[in-house]
Design an enzyme around this catalytic site. Sequence first.
Site, PDB file in Angstrom:
ATOM      1  N   PHE A   1       0.551  -1.624  -0.221  1.00 59.36           N
ATOM      2  CA  PHE A   1       0.091  -0.233   0.058  1.00 59.36           C
ATOM      3  C   PHE A   1       1.106   0.852  -0.130  1.00 59.36           C
TER       4      PHE A   1
ATOM      5  N   THR B   1       6.232   2.876  12.549  1.00 56.80           N
ATOM      6  CA  THR B   1       4.762   2.975  12.741  1.00 56.80           C
ATOM      7  C   THR B   1       4.229   3.603  14.488  1.00 56.80           C
ATOM      8  N   ASP B   2       3.402   4.166  14.876  1.00 55.13           N
ATOM      9  CA  ASP B   2       3.169   5.077  16.175  1.00 55.13           C
ATOM     10  C   ASP B   2       3.162   3.885  17.414  1.00 55.13           C
ATOM     11  N   GLU B   3       2.156   3.036  16.831  1.00 52.93           N
ATOM     12  CA  GLU B   3       1.705   1.471  17.344  1.00 52.93           C
ATOM     13  C   GLU B   3       3.117   1.090  18.064  1.00 52.93           C
TER      14      GLU B   3
ATOM     15  N   TYR C   1       2.212  -7.437  16.113  1.00 56.35           N
ATOM     16  CA  TYR C   1       2.888  -6.673  15.082  1.00 56.35           C
ATOM     17  C   TYR C   1       3.838  -5.500  15.413  1.00 56.35           C
ATOM     18  N   SER C   2       2.959  -4.850  16.830  1.00 50.31           N
ATOM     19  CA  SER C   2       3.495  -3.985  17.075  1.00 50.31           C
ATOM     20  C   SER C   2       5.258  -4.097  17.734  1.00 50.31           C
TER      21      SER C   2
ATOM     22  N   LYS D   1       7.424  -4.607  15.183  1.00 50.97           N
ATOM     23  CA  LYS D   1       7.923  -3.068  14.376  1.00 50.97           C
ATOM     24  C   LYS D   1       9.087  -2.744  15.579  1.00 50.97           C
TER      25      LYS D   1
ATOM     26  N   PRO E   1     -18.509  -4.381  10.602  1.00 50.01           N
ATOM     27  CA  PRO E   1     -18.353  -4.981  11.619  1.00 50.01           C
ATOM     28  C   PRO E   1     -17.094  -3.774  12.407  1.00 50.01           C
ATOM     29  N   VAL E   2     -17.932  -4.120  13.315  1.00 56.75           N
ATOM     30  CA  VAL E   2     -17.342  -2.497  14.037  1.00 56.75           C
ATOM     31  C   VAL E   2     -16.249  -2.481  15.868  1.00 56.75           C
TER      32      VAL E   2
ATOM     33  N   GLY F   1      -6.894  -7.142  23.114  1.00 55.23           N
ATOM     34  CA  GLY F   1      -5.462  -6.197  23.296  1.00 55.23           C
ATOM     35  C   GLY F   1      -5.461  -4.540  22.721  1.00 55.23           C
ATOM     36  N   HIS F   2      -6.722  -4.562  21.690  1.00 54.37           N
ATOM     37  CA  HIS F   2      -6.717  -3.922  20.993  1.00 54.37           C
ATOM     38  C   HIS F   2      -6.563  -2.209  21.841  1.00 54.37           C
TER      39      HIS F   2
HETATM   40  P1  NAD Z   1       1.554  -3.957   3.561  1.00 52.87           P
HETATM   41  O1  NAD Z   1       0.891  -4.866   4.015  1.00 52.87           O
HETATM   42  O2  NAD Z   1       0.344  -2.874   2.169  1.00 52.87           O
HETATM   43  O3  NAD Z   1       2.914  -4.140   2.602  1.00 52.87           O
HETATM   44  C1  NAD Z   1       3.761  -4.422   2.684  1.00 52.87           C
HETATM   45  C2  NAD Z   1       4.661  -5.232   1.889  1.00 52.87           C
HETATM   46  O4  NAD Z   1       5.778  -5.564   2.188  1.00 52.87           O
HETATM   47  C3  NAD Z   1       3.622  -6.248   0.604  1.00 52.87           C
HETATM   48  O5  NAD Z   1       4.050  -5.569  -0.686  1.00 52.87           O
HETATM   49  C4  NAD Z   1       4.421  -7.491   0.982  1.00 52.87           C
HETATM   50  O6  NAD Z   1       4.263  -8.061  -0.563  1.00 52.87           O
HETATM   51  C5  NAD Z   1       5.996  -7.172   0.973  1.00 52.87           C
HETATM   52  N1  NAD Z   1       6.785  -7.718   1.717  1.00 52.87           N
HETATM   53  C6  NAD Z   1       5.851  -8.567   2.997  1.00 52.87           C
HETATM   54  N2  NAD Z   1       6.893  -9.872   3.398  1.00 52.87           N
HETATM   55  C7  NAD Z   1       8.371  -9.205   2.967  1.00 52.87           C
HETATM   56  C8  NAD Z   1       9.166  -9.451   2.683  1.00 52.87           C
HETATM   57  N3  NAD Z   1       9.698 -10.969   3.678  1.00 52.87           N
HETATM   58  N4  NAD Z   1      10.237  -9.541   1.816  1.00 52.87           N
HETATM   59  C9  NAD Z   1       9.848  -8.657   0.479  1.00 52.87           C
HETATM   60  N5  NAD Z   1       8.535  -7.932   0.767  1.00 52.87           N
HETATM   61  C10 NAD Z   1       7.501  -8.513   1.939  1.00 52.87           C
HETATM   62  O7  NAD Z   1       2.221  -2.608   4.108  1.00 52.87           O
HETATM   63  P2  NAD Z   1       2.035  -0.818   3.986  1.00 52.87           P
HETATM   64  O8  NAD Z   1       0.862  -0.833   5.060  1.00 52.87           O
HETATM   65  O9  NAD Z   1       2.539  -0.525   3.442  1.00 52.87           O
HETATM   66  O10 NAD Z   1       3.265  -0.983   5.485  1.00 52.87           O
HETATM   67  C11 NAD Z   1       4.944  -0.534   4.225  1.00 52.87           C
HETATM   68  C12 NAD Z   1       5.275  -0.442   6.339  1.00 52.87           C
HETATM   69  O11 NAD Z   1       4.910   0.545   6.755  1.00 52.87           O
HETATM   70  C13 NAD Z   1       5.052  -1.110   7.255  1.00 52.87           C
HETATM   71  O12 NAD Z   1       6.456  -1.736   7.277  1.00 52.87           O
HETATM   72  C14 NAD Z   1       4.775  -1.130   8.094  1.00 52.87           C
HETATM   73  O13 NAD Z   1       4.540  -1.373   9.506  1.00 52.87           O
HETATM   74  C15 NAD Z   1       4.522   1.048   8.010  1.00 52.87           C
HETATM   75  N6  NAD Z   1       2.829   1.595   8.353  1.00 52.87           N
HETATM   76  C16 NAD Z   1       2.310   1.388   8.407  1.00 52.87           C
HETATM   77  C17 NAD Z   1       1.164   2.323   8.076  1.00 52.87           C
HETATM   78  C18 NAD Z   1      -0.210   2.189   7.774  1.00 52.87           C
HETATM   79  O14 NAD Z   1      -1.170   2.851   7.908  1.00 52.87           O
HETATM   80  N7  NAD Z   1      -0.517   1.248   6.520  1.00 52.87           N
HETATM   81  C19 NAD Z   1       1.394   3.404   9.403  1.00 52.87           C
HETATM   82  C20 NAD Z   1       2.505   3.525   9.689  1.00 52.87           C
HETATM   83  C21 NAD Z   1       3.298   3.150   9.685  1.00 52.87           C
HETATM   84  O1  DAU Z   2      -1.174   3.300  13.620  1.00 52.82           O
HETATM   85  C1  DAU Z   2      -0.322   2.716  12.195  1.00 52.82           C
HETATM   86  C2  DAU Z   2      -0.929   1.087  11.977  1.00 52.82           C
HETATM   87  O2  DAU Z   2      -2.106   1.269  12.108  1.00 52.82           O
HETATM   88  C3  DAU Z   2      -0.055   0.536  11.354  1.00 52.82           C
HETATM   89  O3  DAU Z   2       1.608   0.630  11.469  1.00 52.82           O
HETATM   90  C4  DAU Z   2      -0.942  -0.706  11.131  1.00 52.82           C
HETATM   91  O4  DAU Z   2       0.681  -1.313   9.909  1.00 52.82           O
HETATM   92  C5  DAU Z   2      -2.020  -0.206  10.210  1.00 52.82           C
HETATM   93  O5  DAU Z   2      -2.663  -1.803   9.727  1.00 52.82           O
HETATM   94  C6  DAU Z   2      -2.911   0.602  11.048  1.00 52.82           C
HETATM   95  O6  DAU Z   2      -3.185  -0.127  12.306  1.00 52.82           O
HETATM   96  P1  DAU Z   2      -4.099  -0.563  13.055  1.00 52.82           P
HETATM   97  O7  DAU Z   2      -4.432  -1.192  13.632  1.00 52.82           O
HETATM   98  O8  DAU Z   2      -5.228   1.049  13.650  1.00 52.82           O
HETATM   99  O9  DAU Z   2      -5.309  -0.842  11.816  1.00 52.82           O
HETATM  100  P2  DAU Z   2      -6.486  -1.024  11.267  1.00 52.82           P
HETATM  101  O10 DAU Z   2      -6.837  -0.504   9.691  1.00 52.82           O
HETATM  102  O11 DAU Z   2      -7.162  -2.636  11.644  1.00 52.82           O
HETATM  103  O12 DAU Z   2      -8.124  -0.720  11.915  1.00 52.82           O
HETATM  104  C7  DAU Z   2      -8.661   0.727  12.085  1.00 52.82           C
HETATM  105  C8  DAU Z   2      -8.764   0.173  12.951  1.00 52.82           C
HETATM  106  O13 DAU Z   2     -10.081   0.378  13.206  1.00 52.82           O
HETATM  107  C9  DAU Z   2      -8.231   0.245  14.460  1.00 52.82           C
HETATM  108  O14 DAU Z   2      -8.921   0.605  15.798  1.00 52.82           O
HETATM  109  C10 DAU Z   2      -9.534  -1.581  14.443  1.00 52.82           C
HETATM  110  C11 DAU Z   2     -10.390  -1.297  13.788  1.00 52.82           C
HETATM  111  N1  DAU Z   2     -11.069  -2.160  13.107  1.00 52.82           N
HETATM  112  C12 DAU Z   2     -10.760  -2.656  12.388  1.00 52.82           C
HETATM  113  C13 DAU Z   2     -11.146  -3.250  11.408  1.00 52.82           C
HETATM  114  C14 DAU Z   2     -10.113  -3.884  10.220  1.00 52.82           C
HETATM  115  C15 DAU Z   2     -12.567  -2.217  13.427  1.00 52.82           C
HETATM  116  O15 DAU Z   2     -13.333  -1.748  14.184  1.00 52.82           O
HETATM  117  N2  DAU Z   2     -13.468  -3.074  12.468  1.00 52.82           N
HETATM  118  C16 DAU Z   2     -12.460  -4.221  11.599  1.00 52.82           C
HETATM  119  O16 DAU Z   2     -13.296  -3.995  10.798  1.00 52.82           O
END
Ligand code: NAD
Ligand code: DAU
Length: 358
Positions: free
Chosen positions: A17, A138-140, A164-165, A168, A219-220, A298-299
């Site tokens: 993404f 990430t902020d997590e 996950y966090s 990271k 689903p919330v 653990g939300h």
């Molecule tokens: P994503 O899950 O959409 O994409 C991850 C990508 O990494 C995928 O293309 C996957 O194929 C690749 N990948 C996974 N394992 C791999 C491996 N072993 N070798 C090579 N490639 C691999 O993730 P994203 O949401 O785009 O997040 C990108 C980065 O930003 C991550 O490090 C995440 O922790 C961080 N981040 C994400 C968010 C968010 O809201 N999405 C916020 C803050 C930080």
């Molecule tokens: O804060 C940064 C993080 O944000 C990144 O490090 C992660 O990679 C990224 O996935 C994201 O994590 P969250 O857990 O915050 O994102 P998610 O979209 O999974 O969920 C956002 C909020 O919504 C969280 O409080 C859980 C809730 N949720 C999520 C889903 C998928 C729901 O209530 N229903 C759902 O179906």
Amino acid sequence: MMAREKRKIIITGGAGFIGSNFVRHWCQNYPEDRVVVLDALTYAGNRLSLKTLEGLPNFRFVQGNICDRPLVSSLLAEEEVDTIAHLAAESHVDRSILGPDAFIQTNVIGTFTLLESFRQHWQSRGKPEGDRFLHVSTDEVYGSLSSSDSAFTETTPYAPNSPYSASKAGSDHLARAYFHTYGLPTIITNCSNNYGPYHYPEKLIPLMCINILLGKPLPVYGDGQNIRDWLYVEDHCQALDLVIHRGQPGETYNIGGNNEAKNLDLVNMLCALMQDLAPELPISPPEKLITFVKDRPGHDRRYAIDASKIKRELGWVPQQTLEKGLRSTIDWYLSNRNWWQPLLSEEYQAYYRSVYQS
Ligand code: NAD
Ligand code: DAU
């Protein structure tokens, strides 16, 4: 003004993404740079997300795993890489609860492999001053806030709560240690929740948009009062660009949208915007689809980012408001069904059942 030096950059996770948005940002802004994407194409990686870039003379896609040390080392040497933007990760909290193994492998061992390979490469080239290893995090890692706590700063102690966090956090510590021990020019960014185009359907915003279009329940988790701080993905890409060009090695920068929203409020906003932008929804008004489901174990209750350091030192502020960003995101999902429809595969349905019907 001094001419900008060309870079030879590897972007890991460039088919994900944020990665694919960042690769597009880099290729558009610095067409003279060599851009190599290293991505394993896990379930979250998608080459379609890079389709408009395939064929550009300076662009190369390599399918490979960041844990594969011989591959990483040979790519660094062959491409004479001076910059790594490390975005590859297992990124979904719910999947880390179902199966943490891949998170430790990719996020901890994978980051270590990249750092160690880059250290050797950088040392063998005489430690060039302009080299950079950007570790995107990430902020997590800072844990959970109550409603009255002040926002996370770069000095907030780490307190990760999910596999996950925690993985990271481990990788952040390695990136930090490589600067302090070896002088490797690593920089860490800790960012809040992103949203925008090319976001995999399992995450909150795309999941809700797609379910509204399909007339499926929304689903919330728990009481829907958990708070996230939302940032439009292009604003994040702009921040990462600035950090690579002007950030200080050894430093950490927090990046956030200054857009805190309760999940339930955000879902209601999405319903209203969808009603406005999408003709003929199967269930109308879509708010009728909102369903409270079992909470995520653990939300974390609330995340909030204090991004004053990156504003003060690098002049970065987010450009997009939440409403405008959500509108363009919804427009993108409406116009790009061919991107997301194939992702709702049998494998995805099995994952969906294991999270939402347990
Ligand atoms: P994503 O899950 O959409 O994409 C991850 C990508 O990494 C995928 O293309 C996957 O194929 C690749 N990948 C996974 N394992 C791999 C491996 N072993 N070798 C090579 N490639 C691999 O993730 P994203 O949401 O785009 O997040 C990108 C980065 O930003 C991550 O490090 C995440 O922790 C961080 N981040 C994400 C968010 C968010 O809201 N999405 C916020 C803050 C930080
Ligand atoms: O804060 C940064 C993080 O944000 C990144 O490090 C992660 O990679 C990224 O996935 C994201 O994590 P969250 O857990 O915050 O994102 P998610 O979209 O999974 O969920 C956002 C909020 O919504 C969280 O409080 C859980 C809730 N949720 C999520 C889903 C998928 C729901 O209530 N229903 C759902 O179906």
